[in-house]
Scaffold this motif. Structure first.
Motif, PDB file in Angstrom:
ATOM      1  N   LEU A  79       0.837  -1.199   0.000  1.00 17.27           N
ATOM      2  CA  LEU A  79       0.000   0.000   0.000  1.00 17.27           C
ATOM      3  C   LEU A  79       0.871   1.247   0.000  1.00 17.27           C
ATOM      4  CD1 LEU A  79      -2.672  -1.023   2.655  1.00 17.27           C
ATOM      5  CD2 LEU A  79      -2.837  -1.182   0.164  1.00 17.27           C
ATOM      6  N   HIS A  80       0.573   2.191  -0.879  1.00 20.72           N
ATOM      7  CA  HIS A  80       1.289   3.459  -0.946  1.00 20.72           C
ATOM      8  C   HIS A  80       0.349   4.498  -1.548  1.00 20.72           C
ATOM      9  CE1 HIS A  80       1.825   2.551  -5.227  1.00 20.72           C
ATOM     10  NE2 HIS A  80       2.217   1.353  -4.840  1.00 20.72           N
ATOM     11  N   PHE A  82      -7.619   1.205  -6.504  1.00 22.75           N
ATOM     12  CA  PHE A  82      -8.613   0.282  -5.970  1.00 22.75           C
ATOM     13  C   PHE A  82      -8.373  -1.126  -6.524  1.00 22.75           C
ATOM     14  CE2 PHE A  82     -12.911  -1.609  -5.970  1.00 22.75           C
ATOM     15  CZ  PHE A  82     -13.216  -1.500  -4.627  1.00 22.75           C
ATOM     16  N   ALA A  83      -8.014  -1.217  -7.801  1.00 22.23           N
ATOM     17  CA  ALA A  83      -7.787  -2.517  -8.438  1.00 22.23           C
ATOM     18  C   ALA A  83      -6.562  -3.235  -7.869  1.00 22.23           C
ATOM     19  CB  ALA A  83      -7.634  -2.338  -9.947  1.00 22.23           C
ATOM     20  N   ASP A  84      -5.626  -2.516  -7.286  1.00 18.34           N
ATOM     21  CA  ASP A  84      -4.417  -3.120  -6.721  1.00 18.34           C
ATOM     22  C   ASP A  84      -4.675  -3.806  -5.374  1.00 18.34           C
ATOM     23  OD1 ASP A  84      -2.947  -2.128  -8.855  1.00 18.34           O
ATOM     24  OD2 ASP A  84      -2.342  -0.319  -7.780  1.00 18.34           O
TER      25      ASP A  84
END
Length: 134
Positions: free
Chosen positions: A42-43, A48-50
């Motif tokens: 997370l960054h 959203f798809a990641d």
């Protein structure tokens, strides 16, 4: 007693964050290394798809619950249309003043300004006369 919109939104966001953390834990299937890997992925540019599928469904449910709660609390939730743009304020007729233009170089006194006034080269501020020399 009704809650302010700020209080309601804080409660909604807090609940959404906790639900997302729980979804991250369930996506890792109880394996600490997977949880750490998912957290490190997370960054600021994460889309959203990641996100893992569990987190995506948690966010979707939180958004639906947020809109439902706002409506129950009495706040209006408008459709995706923005309000109409405001009209600009009416322009005043300035007569001859409106036709004056500043110096093309952007320096020096404005046309029609006081000679020796503030902003003029070698000018003085204020309206006092220069004291006589002795």
């Amino acid at each position: 007693m009704t809650k302010s919109a700020t209080d309601v939104m804080q409660e909604i966001l807090f609940s959404a964050v906790l639900d997302s953390i729980a979804a991250l834990k369930s996506a890792s299937k109880g394996l600490p290394n997977n949880l750490v890997r998912d957290l490190n992925a997370l960054h600021a540019n994460t889309t959203f798809a990641d996100l893992p599928a569990e987190v995506q469904s948690s966010i979707t449910a939180s958004v639906r619950a947020a809109f439902t709660r706002l409506l129950k609390e009495g706040y209006s939730v408008s459709p995706g249309q923005s309000p109409p743009p405001r009209n600009p304020p009416p322009r005043r007729d300035t007569g001859a003043e409106g036709s004056r233009r500043p110096n093309p170089q952007g320096r020096g006194p404005r046309p029609g300004g006081r000679p020796g006034g503030p902003g003029a080269p070698g000018g003085r501020s204020g309206n006092r006369p220069k004291p006589p020399r002795r």
